[in-house]
Design an enzyme around this catalytic site. Structure first.
Site, PDB file in Angstrom:
ATOM      1  N   GLU A  80       0.816  -1.214   0.000  1.00 33.00           N
ATOM      2  CA  GLU A  80       0.000   0.000   0.000  1.00 33.00           C
ATOM      3  C   GLU A  80       0.851   1.266   0.000  1.00 33.00           C
ATOM      4  OE1 GLU A  80      -4.148  -0.064   0.613  1.00 33.00           O
ATOM      5  OE2 GLU A  80      -2.961  -0.917  -1.013  1.00 33.00           O
ATOM      6  N   THR A 101      -6.803   7.479  -6.237  1.00 28.38           N
ATOM      7  CA  THR A 101      -6.551   7.825  -4.840  1.00 28.38           C
ATOM      8  C   THR A 101      -5.656   9.050  -4.723  1.00 28.38           C
ATOM      9  OG1 THR A 101      -6.793   5.509  -4.178  1.00 28.38           O
ATOM     10  CG2 THR A 101      -5.642   6.964  -2.646  1.00 28.38           C
TER      11      THR A 101
END
Length: 366
Positions: free
Chosen positions: A180, A234
């Site tokens: 991530e 994102t």
């Protein structure tokens, strides 16, 4: 349940970029060379020749819980197949196949499943066998449903299961965070619930401390997930957030996050929905970037949803209801609103809470 351990990674600070550029490396094989701690001093032998794992979709933030609250959703997610491959150099990983999308690299360093798998191999001190990984994407990219986290979680679990489940949940979360951090930023509100299932509170990032929040098993929790034909990267959605916030908004969001946690533990759907809908910091900045989102939320509440907000960075909208029948009705109204207010086609899904998280779903013994 609380899990506390020191993180070998540095959390993102306001002066640190939220994404890291990943340079292509050829060939599509990467050695286990991440700076993660080696958990097992003795290299374990594979107990299977191949395994297949699944990791669920996740809803991050849940309104006022930006970067510290998330939950897993049943029935949606990614699959990873992993096998011992004599053609791959010992200690290395190759990605042999990716299905469900054409937009992901097979280079392990540029792929969230590859990064997490290699991080797990590093923790296990794998040096004697090579592995081949196949990724089946069930989640669209940039959907706000934790697509990268699902791939990372499934990959980490697959490696751990292949070698006899030597690592703990905390180690798997760290491996997923390695992925991530390089793909979408150092945040655990997707990867933690993807691995652990249920609701998860990230109490601290340094040291990383996770708390599992138990929604009462005797009560139903139904999510309505409405995904428009629109991508919300994102990086772009995080860039829209304010660098500073006022004290009144800080106090408000803290109180709503506290109410949300209490509602989860009590199984209070009305309270959960009310808190979910009450973010005054993140949602007001992101909603205008998703065509029709404001109208979609209004339509959900008018149709009887207890609450509605943006799932993760969006563009998926998530509503909370008490029954599947009501969920279908709410979903129809939300789809109509996306078209009417944002000129976007959308698909509605009615799903339950995933209480299990990433798991083994198939294996072939040695």
């Amino acid at each position: 349940m609380a899990i506390c351990f020191l993180s070998p990674l540095k959390p993102i600070t306001p002066t640190t970029s939220l994404t890291t550029s990943l340079n292509p490396i050829k060939p599509n094989i990467l050695r286990c060379n991440f700076s993660l701690p080696i958990i097992t001093t003795t290299e374990p032998e594979p107990v299977f020749t191949s395994v297949r794992s699944f990791a669920p979709a996740t809803v991050a933030n849940l309104g006022p819980g930006f970067d510290f609250l998330g939950c897993a959703v049943d029935g949606l997610g990614d699959f990873v197949s992993l096998r011992v491959d004599p053609s791959v150099h010992p200690g290395e990983l190759s990605i042999s196949d990716i299905s469900g999308t054409k937009n992901l690299s097979k280079n392990p360093l540029n792929n969230c499943a590859g990064i997490a798998a290699i991080a797990t191999m590093k923790m296990l001190n794998i040096r004697s066998v090579g592995l081949s990984l196949s990724l089946e994407k069930g989640l669209p990219l940039g959907s706000g449903l934790g697509s990268s986290a699902a791939s990372a979680a499934a990959a980490a679990v697959a490696v751990n299961e292949l070698f006899g489940r030597k690592l703990e949940v905390k180690d798997l979360v760290l491996a997923g965070l390695e992925s991530e951090a390089k793909v979408s930023g150092y945040h655990a509100d997707n990867i933690a619930p993807a691995i652990m299932g249920g609701f998860v509170l990230i109490r601290s990032y340094d040291p990383l401390e996770l708390m599992s929040l138990q929604f009462p098993v005797e009560k139903d929790l139904i999510f309505v997930l409405v995904s428009p034909d629109f991508e919300a990267p994102t990086k772009k959605m995080r860039a829209a957030l304010p660098a500073e916030i006022g004290m009144s908004h800080h106090v408000w969001n803290c109180s709503q996050a506290g109410a949300l946690v209490a509602s989860v533990l009590q199984g209070d759907l009305v309270g959960l929905g009310k808190a979910l809908s009450s973010d005054k910091i993140v949602e007001p900045k992101r909603a205008p970037l998703i065509p029709g989102m404001v109208g979609v939320k209004k339509a959900a509440l008018e149709a009887g949803a207890f609450g509605c907000t943006i799932s993760g960075a969006g563009p998926t909208a998530v509503a909370v209801v008490g029954s599947e029948d009501r969920g279908v009705e709410v979903g129809e109204r939300m789809v109509e609103a996306f078209w009417k207010e944002g000129n976007l086609k959308a698909v509605a899904m009615v799903k339950r809470l995933d209480r299990v998280g990433a798991r083994l779903v198939g294996s072939v013994p040695r």
